[in-house]
Design an enzyme around this catalytic site. Structure first.
Site: not given
Ligand SMILES: Cc1ncc(COP(=O)(O)O)c(C=O)c1O
Length: 319
Positions: A72-73
């Site tokens: 996840s960014n």
């Protein structure tokens, strides 16, 4: 005045993509570089977190709790911001820890976040349980939803739209990667407030169009309430294309590989394997199918995500 912390490097540049436009024989292509928002390798979440974090501070939060996939960014940017503000950060991640932490996951660890692993179907349940434990333990947690995609986070993109208008670039279309919906919701709200006549097209990353359109319309309506305006959005006025879901979330197919290579080789520009790679693939395919006219000016809103390029699982890009 909506509380906001100032952390992003704004305005992000708008650049033209002349070699890519020529190679595709298509419309005039531009890119809005939100991969350059500045916080720990950038991306779209930085703009949203400026608002989420202001609210967290107003609540006296000492711990940020959020969730996402292993790469996840959003979680990486949240972890970086927590470090910068001296807060604890707990990330509830779904997926496989793998043998080696790479890409975003490596950075999550570097920023000192605590990671709780779960499986995708149990993610929300685990998130609630982790929040409860942190609350009962006196850690003053503040919960940021998946992708910071709620009314607060979306405000980041309502104001990003104003930024684009101030940059005075003539654009007929905006194309972007859309997943938890907050980015597109904010842009839709910003466009409506500005009376903009162009169109915003979300390329869905992992959801059927109908579902995502509903989510986006609902977030946009709620975000407008935060501004005291009460603009209502209907799902039918939100444009989403779900033809590029491929084999599912994070599964890179031939279209993504081609898009990542084309942007890299024509413009020296990096897309990511999960979001902008898929949106770029959709954009290229739509151009080839004659969806846009040659006179159209199409702005690809780059939402970041490049650290995932360095996750082990995307090494096939070079084969
Ligand atoms: C790089 C990147 N692009 C696009 C998106 C999608 O944005 P949103 O979740 O606001 O739809 C995300 C996150 O989900 C992302 O990390």
């Amino acid at each position: 005045m909506i509380p906001r912390i100032r952390i992003a490097h704004l305005p992000t540049p708008v650049e033209s993509l002349p070699r890519l436009s020529t190679a595709l024989g298509g419309p005039r292509l531009l890119v809005k570089r939100d991969d350059l928002t500045g916080l720990a390798l950038g991306g779209n979440k930085t703009r949203k977190l400026e608002f989420s974090l202001a609210e967290a501070q107003a609540h006296g939060a000492r711990t940020l709790v959020t969730t996402g996939a292993a790469q996840s960014n959003h979680c990486r940017q949240t972890a970086a911001l927590a470090a910068r503000l001296g807060l604890d950060c707990i990330l509830v991640l779904s997926g496989d820890p793998g043998e080696l932490a790479s890409g975003n996951l490596l950075l999550d660890g570097l920023f000192g976040s605590e990671i709780v692993w779960t499986e995708r179907p149990q993610r929300d349940e685990t998130l609630q349980a982790v929040f409860k434990t942190a609350w009962e333990g006196g850690r003053r947690p503040y919960l940021i939803p998946l992708g910071a995609s709620n009314a607060i986070g979306a405000l980041g993109y309502a104001f990003a739209f104003d930024e684009l208008i101030e940059q005075a670039v003539a654009v007929d279309w905006i194309v972007l990667a859309s997943s938890s919906g907050g980015t597109q919701a904010g842009l839709a709200l910003g466009a409506r407030r500005a009376g903009w006549q162009g169109k915003i097209l979300g390329i869905s990353i992992d959801e059927e169009a109908e579902e995502l359109q509903q989510t986006i319309a609902s977030i946009a309506s709620q975000a407008s309430e935060r501004l005291g305006e009460r603009i209502r959005f209907e799902a039918s006025e939100i444009l989403v294309n779900d033809s590029y879901l491929g084999k599912g979330y994070g599964v890179m197919g031939q279209l993504e590989v081609e898009a990542i290579r084309l942007f890299a080789r024509m413009e020296g520009l990096l897309l990511d394997p999960v979001y902008t790679g898929r949106a770029g693939a959709g954009l290229i395919d739509l151009i080839r199918k004659g969806f846009f006219t040659k006179e159209d000016r199409v702005l690809f809103w780059h939402t970041g995500g490049q650290p995932a390029l360095f996750a082990e699982r995307y090494e096939p890009l070079l084969r």
